[in-house]
Design an enzyme around this catalytic site. Structure first.
Site, PDB file in Angstrom:
ATOM      1  N   GLU A  38       0.848  -1.196   0.000  1.00  0.00           N
ATOM      2  CA  GLU A  38       0.000   0.000   0.000  1.00  0.00           C
ATOM      3  C   GLU A  38       0.885   1.248   0.000  1.00  0.00           C
ATOM      4  O   GLU A  38       1.913   1.297   0.676  1.00  0.00           O
ATOM      5  CB  GLU A  38      -0.867  -0.044   1.256  1.00  0.00           C
ATOM      6  N   LYS A 108      -9.596   1.981  -1.856  1.00  0.00           N
ATOM      7  CA  LYS A 108      -9.798   1.372  -0.532  1.00  0.00           C
ATOM      8  C   LYS A 108     -11.115   1.827   0.082  1.00  0.00           C
ATOM      9  O   LYS A 108     -11.373   3.028   0.200  1.00  0.00           O
ATOM     10  CB  LYS A 108      -8.628   1.743   0.376  1.00  0.00           C
ATOM     11  N   CYS A 141      -5.041  -3.494   2.586  1.00  0.00           N
ATOM     12  CA  CYS A 141      -4.738  -3.459   4.016  1.00  0.00           C
ATOM     13  C   CYS A 141      -5.949  -3.781   4.889  1.00  0.00           C
ATOM     14  O   CYS A 141      -6.423  -4.910   4.907  1.00  0.00           O
ATOM     15  CB  CYS A 141      -4.123  -2.116   4.368  1.00  0.00           C
TER      16      CYS A 141
END
Length: 274
Positions: A38, A108, A141
């Site tokens: 990330e 995300k 993540c």
């Protein structure tokens, strides 16, 4: 096919230096799919939105172009995390590029901690991309903590899930074998290493990147601090087989009409007895 997770410690703000490290690592390794951490080009701990905007780029920016060039050079698909400038706001995104160009982007949807003050959360379902016959899902993540993400990717037909990460808590690496098993998918988690202390509290990243098979077995794992590329040879079609026993199929045995509560936004005060 061979999949790879790239683990290193990006230096904050040093895009050219970070990309040079990635280039060196990829050129030393043979793989069909590389997954990077990330925000791997910029580092993670932005002080404020103003600073973040200085480092953010659009999908037509130089970083995506450079990674397309690198994908062509190594003959592989690359998934990498970056700060995406979109309509004046910034998303914590992962781009998928191949030697043919930009395949797509995932933004995300579950922001972690201070990210909520800096980034705009993605507002679309996690996508599944067709990359030369491979059905590739992407999450970033903290998305790991939401079982719904993996389940959506499974229902949409993913075979491999690319998982760029900047993990700091000790939980994800323990959970990913369960995520793989409950969805019968391959997961490639590429975590970073090192520490950033540009604001309080400091961020200490846990490394331990890993590649997990649909049966929950760990095919490859990195150390906590090393700069490395881990690889595993996989058959993506194994992920199409959702049977865990005779007559027991994780996809066919679902009963979505009984899961309606998952579509709500219930708080702890809505629970019975609270």
């Amino acid at each position: 096919m061979r999949v790879a997770a790239v683990q290193f410690a990006p230096v904050f703000g040093e895009k050219s230096r970070n990309i040079a490290v990635v280039r060196r690592l990829l050129c030393q390794t043979r793989a069909d799919l590389f997954v990077l951490p990330e925000l791997c080009t910029t580092g993670y701990q932005f002080r404020d939105k103003e600073e973040l905007l200085r480092y953010a780029e659009g999908l037509d920016g130089p970083t995506v172009r450079e990674f397309v060039s690198l994908a062509s050079e190594v003959g592989a698909t690359i998934v990498f995390g970056f700060a995406e400038l979109r309509g004046g706001e910034v998303c914590n995104s992962a781009a998928v590029v191949s030697p043919k160009g930009l395949v797509g982007v995932y933004r995300k949807i579950h922001l972690f901690g201070r990210e909520k003050e800096l980034f705009v959360a993605g507002d679309e379902e996690p996508p599944v991309f067709d990359v030369d016959g491979l059905r590739l899902g992407v999450m970033i993540c903290y998305d790991w903590a939401f079982c719904e993400v993996g389940r959506v990717l499974m229902v949409k037909g993913a075979q491999v899930v690319a998982h760029p990460a900047n993990l700091m808590l000790p939980f994800c690496q323990k959970a990913m074998p369960i995520r793989a098993l409950e969805n019968r998918l391959f997961y490639v988690t590429a975590n970073r290493t090192g520490e950033e202390a540009r604001v309080e509290p400091p961020c200490r990243f846990t490394g331990l990147s890993q590649i997990v098979a649909p049966d929950g077995s760990i095919l490859a794992v990195a150390g906590r601090t090393q700069t490395t590329v881990i690889t595993a040879d996989i058959d993506p079609q194994i992920a199409d087989r959702k049977e865990i026993a005779e007559g027991v199929n994780l996809l066919e045995d679902r009963r979505p009409h009984l899961y309606r509560a998952l579509c709500g936004n219930r708080s702890s005060t809505d629970r019975p007895g609270s």
